[in-house]
Each structure stands twice: as C-alpha cells, then as structure tokens.
Design an enzyme around this catalytic site. Structure first.
Site, PDB file in Angstrom:
ATOM      1  N   TYR A 186       8.356  -6.815  -7.533  1.00 27.30           N
ATOM      2  CA  TYR A 186       7.458  -5.650  -7.578  1.00 27.30           C
ATOM      3  C   TYR A 186       8.154  -4.475  -8.251  1.00 27.30           C
ATOM      4  CZ  TYR A 186       3.922  -2.352  -5.943  1.00 27.30           C
ATOM      5  OH  TYR A 186       2.921  -1.418  -5.874  1.00 27.30           O
ATOM      6  N   ASP A 244       3.127  -0.688  -0.932  1.00 28.28           N
ATOM      7  CA  ASP A 244       3.628   0.682  -0.996  1.00 28.28           C
ATOM      8  C   ASP A 244       2.579   1.578  -0.343  1.00 28.28           C
ATOM      9  OD1 ASP A 244       1.582   0.714  -2.850  1.00 28.28           O
ATOM     10  OD2 ASP A 244       2.899   0.940  -4.589  1.00 28.28           O
ATOM     11  N   GLU A 264      -5.106  -6.559  -4.465  1.00 24.83           N
ATOM     12  CA  GLU A 264      -5.364  -5.289  -5.147  1.00 24.83           C
ATOM     13  C   GLU A 264      -5.924  -5.473  -6.553  1.00 24.83           C
ATOM     14  OE1 GLU A 264      -2.807  -1.284  -6.192  1.00 24.83           O
ATOM     15  OE2 GLU A 264      -2.537  -2.260  -4.259  1.00 24.83           O
ATOM     16  N   ASP A 289      -0.820  -4.100  -2.696  1.00 24.13           N
ATOM     17  CA  ASP A 289       0.574  -3.804  -3.031  1.00 24.13           C
ATOM     18  C   ASP A 289       1.255  -3.125  -1.845  1.00 24.13           C
ATOM     19  OD1 ASP A 289       0.106  -4.875  -5.481  1.00 24.13           O
ATOM     20  OD2 ASP A 289       0.100  -2.971  -6.576  1.00 24.13           O
TER      21      ASP A 289
END
Length: 806
Positions: A340, A125, A15, A123
């Site tokens: 994270y 999420d 990312e 990431d």
C-alpha cells in the site's frame, strides 16, 4: 466465532472495482467464481464460497469508487449570495449520496438486505475508514442486524488477503471521526474565504484567465499554506542583494597528485582586510602541516520507504510530479506488485519476513545477483533495516510484494517506480558503504587551510542503489610537520547568491515538517496550486508564484494575519490526529477550530482593503457597472425574511443597503447622498430589532454636510440614528438615475450638474432626488408597504427614518 453450521451471506465491499476483483480472485482462487452486474456498470458483483474460521460463507464482493457520500451545506446556503459567508461557520451541513453514486447505493442496499455480515475491505487508512462508515450507514439503513467486520491488509497478495479475512477486526470510529472533522473544517473555511475573496476581487482583470466573470479564487486551509511556502521563498530571492566577498585559495601539486586547500575563515566581505591577510601569506608562503587525521567514514543506506520519501525521491531522480508518482504507485499496488503506497511508516515490524521479500527478487537480471548476495550469510552484506521513527500503526513501509522484470502494460514510469521501490528495499537491508577519509590542515602565516580525501573501501548498498553516489577523492600523502611551498596562492572574489526556488521535493519537505496535509493528500494540495494557477512549475520542477498567487498572499500578509503560514493548519492537523487516537472528541475540535477561524475571517473582512490594494499592484480593475461589490451583511431582510441585506453600490455608484435576493426581492435602503465611504463593522445596535443590525462606519464629504456634523460617523440604518436622520433631511438620498443617463460632466463640474440635483421634490420639498423617486412615496403609502412594492418603480424601499419626518 463458532465454526460449522449453515452458510451465511457475507457482503464484502472494497474501495475500488479493481481491488474487489483482485480480492475475489485471491479468495476464490478463481474457482467457482461467478460474476454478475450491479446497478452501476462499473461496480460488478463477484460471488463465491469461502470459509472464515470454519464458518461456511457465501461471499458477495462488490465495491464503491472512493467516497460514497459528500458533505455539503443545506440547500439554502449553497448559492453564493444566499447568506453572509460568515454564516457558513455555523450553517447546517449534511452528508448525502450524490446523484452519480446513487446506483452504487442501490446495489449496496439490495445486497445488504439478504446478508448477515458486512465485511469492509476499504483502504486501511483514515480516509478508507471514513468511507467504511459511509458504507455502514447505507447498509445498516436497510438491515440493522448486519454484523460489521473490518479486513486490514497492506498488499493485494495471497498471504495478506487470506490473513486479513481470517483475522477480521472492528471498524475504527475514531479514524472516521478525524476525517469527518477535517471535511467539515475544510468545507466551512474553504467556502467562506472562497466566496469572500472571489466576490471582493471579481472586478479585477486576471490576465491568466479568459473569462474573468467566471473566475473562482479558491481558498483551501492546506492549499494556502502550501502556496505560502512558494511565495515566501520567491520573496526571499527577490529581496536578496548580492554582496561581493573575497577568499584565499591554495593548491599543492606533487608527484602523487594535487590537493586543493580551503581557507578556514571561509570568506571576508571587507576587501581591505582580505588583501592584508593575503599579502601576509604571500610574504611568508611556507605551508606547515599541523594536523593529519585519518578515520573510517560510513555512508548509511536510507530508511525504509514512506509515501513522502517515495514522492521526494521520484521527483529528484525522475522528475516525476508527486501527483503522477501516486497515480503510478496506485497502479502498481492494485496489480499486486508493491505494498500500500500511502503510509507514514518508515520502520519494519519484527514480524516482517524480510528475507522472503529479498528471495522473490533473485531472478531479476539487474538486481537479482545482489539479492542473492544479500541472502548469502558468508558475504556479510545483510543488515537489519534502520528505523526513521515513524509508525502510522496501519501499514508497513512501501516494499515490493511480487517479482517482475517488466510488464507489457507498464509505461516507463511504472518500471522506474517499481525499480526504485525494489532497489530502495534491498538498500535498506544492506550494510552501509565504508570509506577511509583523510583530513589535512596546514598553516600559512598564521592562517589555517584544510583539505580532505576519501577512498571507498566497500560500496555495499551503493552497489544496488544506483540513485546515490559517494565520490572518492585521492590526495597526496602528508605527514605532521611537513613543509612545502604552495603551487598556487590566490585571492579570489565571489558574490553571494540567493537560494533557488523550491523544488517539488523541497516543497514536500516543508509541508511534511510543518504538518500540512497527510501522506495521502500532500500531492493533491500541490496539484491544486497548479490547477488554479496560483503557482507554476518549471522544467526543473521548481515552483514560482503567479501574480494572482503572490497578490493573495501579499494581501493577507498585509492584514497582519498569517493565513498563508502553516501554523494554523498544523494545529488543526495535530488536533485531528488526537481525534484519530481518541484523545480528543470530534465535537470539541470542530468547535475550537471553527471559533478561531471565524474570528480570523471576520477580522480579514474588516481589513479587506489590504487585499484590494495588493491586487491593484498586479491587475487592473474594471469600472462602471462591474464596480458594484457583493457587499457586507448589515441585517436580515425584513421583506423576504430569507436573504440578508448588504452594503453595496448601486448602478450609478451611490451607496445603498440592498437584499441579496434581488431581483426576486427588491428591498433596499438608500443612504444619504453625502456619503463618500462606508464599511460594515462587527459592532451591533443595542436598540434595533430584530437583530443583529451591524453598525456602519460612514465617511461624509465635508463640503456636502452642514457645519457641526463630523465627517466620520458610526451609524445604524435600523431607524434609531438621529444623526443619519438629520443628514437625510438636509442632504437627501443618493441619486438613483442609471449612470448611462448622466452627462459626461455630471461628476466633474459642480456648476453644471443635472437638473434633478437642483430641483426640490414636489412631495417632500427636499433636494437630492426626483419627485418620481421620492423616498416618502416608497414608505408613505400603506398599500405599497403592505405589498412590498413601489407602484411607480417596482422597487421596495425602506427609506431611512422616514417615519420621523413624514
């Protein structure tokens, strides 16, 4: 996965450039690592060899920089005056790669063409999953045979990265759909309300902005409820009326110390009653101990650290803003020092090596000895951490992943936040603090008073968690039935006080409780309030609304729609969570939510006067030419057939219906000169085509219309309305002479009005306009109508119902 065989080319995409560099360094062990430039000078490409479950791989690691694509309306709808804002609820939208990301797109395309696999290191999420599918779309467009795999990790450390690449999974379409739904909902709602309120309120002089003309009054579905919390607390403070109260205080001093007793009634607002009770106590002052209770009291350590708790505690302990906290936390994560930082989880899974995390911290000069004591079984300090009941199924709670006693590049805030994460983790695996608490109650003339004392027996987690304290208070020893005369017995007065303004920690709690935003976005919503000057934050990190922020909330509140309340957004967030777990489809959530919000928007537009009134309380409004409103849509323009016709005021203040594409399209409909007010309604005409043609609620000046006509009239400008036709014949259309050509007494002295209001037109013999502006000349000439232009003025005009009386 079959092992051995020929090496395959694997495109790995992270990312951020820093994550790509870290992952490449860990997997290659910095041996045989080759670096080359990509199309974007910020996104380098790392090449090395690696084996995934026995399969030889030639790894190419590169990155994006956040979202690769952005969602926007089709070109026709992007300009503010291109359409009715209500059309934005169903206008076509598309995802595309913006210009500043085209080089990254080219790199991905070039590398994807020669690869067999695509491994996504975004990431872990929902937002990261959405970016992953943006990368998939770009890469699959040039290589439809790519095998798609997803790496899931929570920390940039060797153990996590190697485990992630050896246990690749499928990308999660549901996560990506939830973000797509949120993006589209936010775009449509935000754009419609932002255009509406900006154009409606553009004539107010906002004192906080240097150039009122360029002011954008933005509306965000999360931003506005967040502002609502700030305004609601501010109103609560403003509405508070201090009230005096009275209370009885008692103290007793002995050789062991002094005890202060509190009245069990608390306080009374009636002075006479308070005095009577106080005098009874003074007349019989002997105090009798009626209860002595001793008990062990525990103060438990905090739950494992989630994003919201990190932001709240950093705000309380260090006065760091939530936005700055997340920036610093991201730096620490990318450098491999913490896990994270965007997680809702506040409980560790049973497989987490908690002892290993503690072991890494024993070398620290400050908390190292405590960590060593935790690992000493004989000390009895260890306790498995509690659970806060939240698990986002993506990441563990925030915890330290690498030891540091401070890095040369760290700022003070980096060290403070790292210290907070470490001490918080050590605290949550510690025993609670233990205290012995004594509660004593006494009776004086039938009135009960109490006091309490506490002695800390074992500090336990408080030894390492220096951010919390548990003060002990020693009181004298009392026994049941003991009697004494109080040292002091006083009747004291006080006043009630309003609650304080919301702190950043309070605001985050309100948002979290109401489900406004996510752990990854809450700090952004707060920052937007400050950036857009809807709220300010003082030195104590407490928020107050600005005039513009309060006016906007007040206007919508007066409408009766609680757009500034969290309920609507909370339901949206709940629906998007359902999409992320597959319980609802993206299409259903979009349809239901946008239908609801469009109805809300249309209703708010009808009640726009409430917003104008609220703004008028705080700001001055300009006059003259600037007073022209952007207008409300009446129908589609029949000349250009691209833009809409809207109700607005002409330069001289008369009401008209004109095309939004002016000056490119000069189509206009002039209304009767006797109209004083007009507002477009949601009702449509059943006769006029092409539709819809929205009906207009007119109000006429009584002294300018003949007897028998009602001052209020719901009419249509499409050509079917007989009442309007008659009023145009009798009263004429409004003047089109510019305001600067009028004499100063034109509007104030009816007896001395300009000659053009007194002479009859040479063409139609009607009053109310000059011969050069005669409506019959706009619509009577076939050539002029065919060309769409008036040969004299250059203005296309559709005079109301002219075909009825020419």
């Amino acid at each position: 996965m079959a092992g051995g065989g020929r090496p395959i080319n694997v495109l790995n995409v992270a990312e951020k450039p820093s994550v790509a560099k870290s992952v490449a360094g860990i997997l290659s062990k910095n041996q045989g690592l080759r670096i080359r430039e990509g199309r974007s000078r910020y996104n380098k490409i790392y090449e090395f060899n690696y084996s995934i479950r026995g399969q030889p791989c030639h790894m190419l690691m590169t990155s994006v920089t956040g979202h690769l694509m952005e969602l926007d309306f089709d070109e026709r709808y992007r300009k503010w005056h291109s359409c009715d804002p209500a059309d934005l609820y169903h206008a076509p939208v598309r995802k595309h790669v913006p210009e500043d990301k085209k080089d990254i797109k080219k790199t991905l395309e070039e590398e994807a063409r020669r690869c067999q696999w695509l491994v996504l290191w975004l990431d872990c999420d929902r937002e990261g999953e959405n970016i992953a599918f943006e990368v998939i779309e770009v890469c699959r467009a040039v290589n439809c045979h790519l095998v798609l795999r997803r790496a899931r990790f929570s920390a940039l450390i060797d153990r996590e990265i190697h485990q992630a690449v050896q246990n690749l999974v499928d990308p999660n379409q549901w996560f990506a759909d939830a973000v797509d739904a949120r993006q589209e909902i936010d775009l449509r709602i935000g754009a419609s309300f932002t255009r509406f309120q900006t154009m409606l309120l553009k004539n107010f002089h906002i004192d906080s902005v240097t150039d009122d003309r360029n002011l954008v009054l933005s509306y965000g579905p999360c931003q506005f409820p967040t502002l609502g919390f700030v305004v609601e607390r501010y109103w609560e403070i403003q509405a508070h009326e201090s009230e005096e109260f009275w209370t009885i205080n008692c103290s007793h001093k002995s050789e062991e110390g002094t005890a202060t007793f509190s009245w069990m009634r608390g306080h009374l607002f009636d002075y006479t009653s308070a005095v009577i009770i106080y005098e009874m106590c003074v007349q019989e002052p002997t105090a009798t101990v009626t209860k002595v209770r001793q008990q062990e009291k525990l103060k438990y350590p905090p739950y494992p650290l989630s994003t919201i708790e990190l932001e709240k505690r950093a705000s309380r302990y260090f006065r760091m803003s939530s936005e700055h906290t997340m920036k610093v936390a991201e730096d620490l994560y990318q450098a491999g020092f913490i896990s994270y930082p965007r997680t809702e989880t506040d409980s560790f899974s049973s497989g987490t090596n908690l002892h290993g995390i503690v072991q890494e911290q024993i070398g620290h000069p400050d908390w190292g000895p405590y960590a060593q004591q935790l690992l000493d079984h004989a000390a009895g300090l260890w306790r498995n951490p509690g659970s806060g009941g939240h698990d986002d199924k993506a990441h563990p709670p925030i915890h330290p992943t690498k030891f540091s006693s401070g890095e040369s590049r760290w700022s003070q805030d980096h060290y403070k936040l790292y210290e907070l994460v470490v001490r918080h983790f050590l605290a949550c695996v510690s025993q609670p603090a233990v205290g012995a608490e004594t509660i004593v109650e006494i009776n004086i003339a039938g009135e009960v008073f109490s006091t309490s004392g506490r002695v800390i027996l074992a500090k336990n987690y408080l030894d390492v968690y220096r951010f919390e304290s548990w003060g002990g208070l020693v009181i004298p020893t009392y026994v049941h039935g003991q009697q004494f005369i109080p040292t002091t017995l006083t009747l004291d007065s006080g006043v009630t006080r309003p609650p304080p303004l919301l702190s950043e920690a309070d605001l985050l709690s309100c948002m979290d409780k109401a489900g406004i935003g996510t752990d990854a976005t809450m700090h952004d919503h707060i920052k937007k309030l400050l950036d857009r000057f809807y709220a300010i934050k003082d030195a104590n990190t407490r928020f107050a609304p600005t005039n513009i922020g309060e006016a906007l909330v007040m206007g919508y509140d007066d409408m009766g729609y609680e757009l500034w309340k969290p309920n609507l957004r909370s339901m949206m967030e709940s629906d998007m969570k359902e999409v992320s777990v597959g319980n609802k489809s993206k299409a259903d959530v979009l349809a239901n939510c946008l239908q609801q919000m469009k109805a809300c928007f249309l209703d708010a537009r009808l009640k726009k006067v409430k917003l104008l009134e609220a703004m008028g309380i705080f700001f001055e409004r300009s006059g003259g030419e600037e007073q022209q409103a952007a207008g409300e849509v009446v129908r589609q323009c029949g000349i250009c057939q691209e833009s809409n016709m809207v109700l607005k005021k002409s330069r001289d203040g008369n009401l008209m219906v004109g095309c939004l594409a002016f000056p490119q399209c000069r189509n206009a409909v002039w209304l009767p000169g006797s109209v004083s007010e007009a507002a477009v309604t949601t009702n449509t005409c059943n006769s006029c085509t092409p539709g819809p043609v929205y009906l207009i609620q007119f109000k006429f000046r009584q002294h300018e219309i003949p007897p028998g006509f009602n001052v209020n009239h719901l009419g249509c400008i499409g050509g079917c309305d007989e009442t309007l036709r008659q009023l145009i014949e009798i009263c004429g259309t409004g003047s089109r002479i510019p305001a600067r050509g009028r004499g100063p007494t034109a509007s104030s002295n009816n007896g001395q009005q300009s000659n053009h209001r007194q002479r009859a037109c040479i063409y139609c013999q009607q009053m109310g306009h000059s011969s050069s502006d005669c409506p019959s000349q706009f619509s009577g000439s076939r050539n002029a109508r065919a060309n769409g232009m008036n040969p004299q003025s250059g203005m296309t005009a559709e005079v109301l119902f002219s075909h009825h009386f020419l």
